[in-house]
Design an enzyme around this catalytic site. Structure first.
Site, PDB file in Angstrom:
ATOM      1  N   ILE A 152       8.317   7.049 -16.725  1.00 22.47           N
ATOM      2  CA  ILE A 152       9.683   8.506 -16.698  1.00 22.47           C
ATOM      3  C   ILE A 152      10.035   8.178 -17.882  1.00 22.47           C
ATOM      4  O   ILE A 152      10.103   7.890 -18.866  1.00 22.47           O
ATOM      5  CB  ILE A 152      10.817   7.212 -15.397  1.00 22.47           C
ATOM      6  CG1 ILE A 152      11.500   9.569 -15.826  1.00 22.47           C
ATOM      7  CG2 ILE A 152      11.527   6.376 -15.535  1.00 22.47           C
ATOM      8  CD1 ILE A 152      12.807   8.799 -14.733  1.00 22.47           C
ATOM      9  N   VAL A 207      12.207  11.073 -20.863  1.00 21.71           N
ATOM     10  CA  VAL A 207      12.761  12.209 -20.964  1.00 21.71           C
ATOM     11  C   VAL A 207      12.545  12.424 -22.776  1.00 21.71           C
ATOM     12  O   VAL A 207      12.966  11.070 -23.173  1.00 21.71           O
ATOM     13  CB  VAL A 207      14.050  12.029 -20.639  1.00 21.71           C
ATOM     14  CG1 VAL A 207      14.725  13.695 -21.068  1.00 21.71           C
ATOM     15  CG2 VAL A 207      14.401  12.754 -19.582  1.00 21.71           C
ATOM     16  N   GLU A 224       9.327  -1.824 -13.148  1.00 21.67           N
ATOM     17  CA  GLU A 224       9.618  -2.368 -14.199  1.00 21.67           C
ATOM     18  C   GLU A 224      10.129  -1.821 -15.580  1.00 21.67           C
ATOM     19  O   GLU A 224       9.963  -0.677 -15.990  1.00 21.67           O
ATOM     20  CB  GLU A 224       8.552  -3.407 -15.187  1.00 21.67           C
ATOM     21  CG  GLU A 224       7.613  -4.374 -14.031  1.00 21.67           C
ATOM     22  CD  GLU A 224       6.838  -3.647 -13.195  1.00 21.67           C
ATOM     23  OE1 GLU A 224       5.818  -2.583 -13.383  1.00 21.67           O
ATOM     24  OE2 GLU A 224       6.415  -4.642 -12.195  1.00 21.67           O
ATOM     25  N   ASN A 240      16.695  -1.922 -22.390  1.00 21.43           N
ATOM     26  CA  ASN A 240      16.726   0.230 -22.109  1.00 21.43           C
ATOM     27  C   ASN A 240      18.088  -0.114 -21.499  1.00 21.43           C
ATOM     28  O   ASN A 240      18.394   0.002 -20.384  1.00 21.43           O
ATOM     29  CB  ASN A 240      15.655   0.369 -21.305  1.00 21.43           C
ATOM     30  CG  ASN A 240      15.852   2.196 -20.961  1.00 21.43           C
ATOM     31  OD1 ASN A 240      16.737   2.559 -21.116  1.00 21.43           O
ATOM     32  ND2 ASN A 240      14.099   2.317 -21.101  1.00 21.43           N
ATOM     33  N   TYR A 295      19.092   3.128 -13.092  1.00 15.83           N
ATOM     34  CA  TYR A 295      18.320   2.227 -11.938  1.00 15.83           C
ATOM     35  C   TYR A 295      18.889   2.384 -10.547  1.00 15.83           C
ATOM     36  O   TYR A 295      19.177   2.238  -9.566  1.00 15.83           O
ATOM     37  CB  TYR A 295      17.460   1.698 -12.317  1.00 15.83           C
ATOM     38  CG  TYR A 295      15.690   2.273 -12.844  1.00 15.83           C
ATOM     39  CD1 TYR A 295      15.332   3.205 -13.118  1.00 15.83           C
ATOM     40  CD2 TYR A 295      15.045   1.599 -13.985  1.00 15.83           C
ATOM     41  CE1 TYR A 295      14.571   4.552 -13.949  1.00 15.83           C
ATOM     42  CE2 TYR A 295      14.343   1.651 -15.170  1.00 15.83           C
ATOM     43  CZ  TYR A 295      14.256   3.194 -14.849  1.00 15.83           C
ATOM     44  OH  TYR A 295      12.928   4.175 -15.430  1.00 15.83           O
TER      45      TYR A 295
END
Length: 159
Positions: A78, A80, A111, A116, A123
């Site tokens: 994922i 952005v 993972e 981060n 999540y």
């Protein structure tokens, strides 16, 4: 959230995804256009993108493992565009993937780099918890990754 159009990716979107990936993960062996083509085309994956006109502003990929009657899912990726981060694009992409996961009532794994924080918070807001650490998971940088797990919806209801 900034207005965005969301749609399933096709192999024609692989170049744009790889370009964005190169910006986001420059120090950690970003996926190539060929890798995106292969994953987008695989029958067991679901890749979607966020677009502002013709410009891709985000992408996400989910794999279904195992049989449809008893699936497990893995978030492959994922990302952005840095200029769009913090505007809900990542949350909207995750929402679509988790909707798919919940429809088939499977657990989901991923993972994430241990540093981060924004992604980890995202999540966790979707019900993921840290299950372990993979040492040197990101080989180029040597950074560790958390392995995160989200139980299937029927198990979350029992809690």
């Amino acid at each position: 959230m900034t207005a965005a159009e969301f749609r399933e990716l096709t192999v024609a979107d692989a170049a744009a995804a790889a370009e964005l990936e190169a910006v986001l993960f420059a120090g950690d062996n970003p996926w190539s256009e060929a890798a995106f083509r292969s994953e987008i085309a695989a029958p067991h994956t679901f890749y979607l993108g966020a677009f502002d006109g013709a410009t891709m502003t985000g992408y996400a990929g989910l794999a279904m493992l195992g049989p449809r009657e008893d699936p497990e899912f893995e978030v492959h990726t994922i990302g952005v565009d840095p200029s769009r981060q913090g505007r809900g694009v990542g949350r909207a992409l995750m929402d679509q993937m988790m909707h798919t996961v919940d429809l088939l009532d499977g657990p989901c794994f991923l993972e994430v780099r241990v540093d981060n924080t924004a992604a980890i918070r995202l999540y966790e807001s979707f019900g993921f918890f840290t299950a372990g650490v993979r040492k040197n998971y990101y080989q180029a940088s040597g950074m560790d990754a958390y392995t995160m797990t989200r139980p299937k919806i029927s198990e979350r209801r029992d809690q």
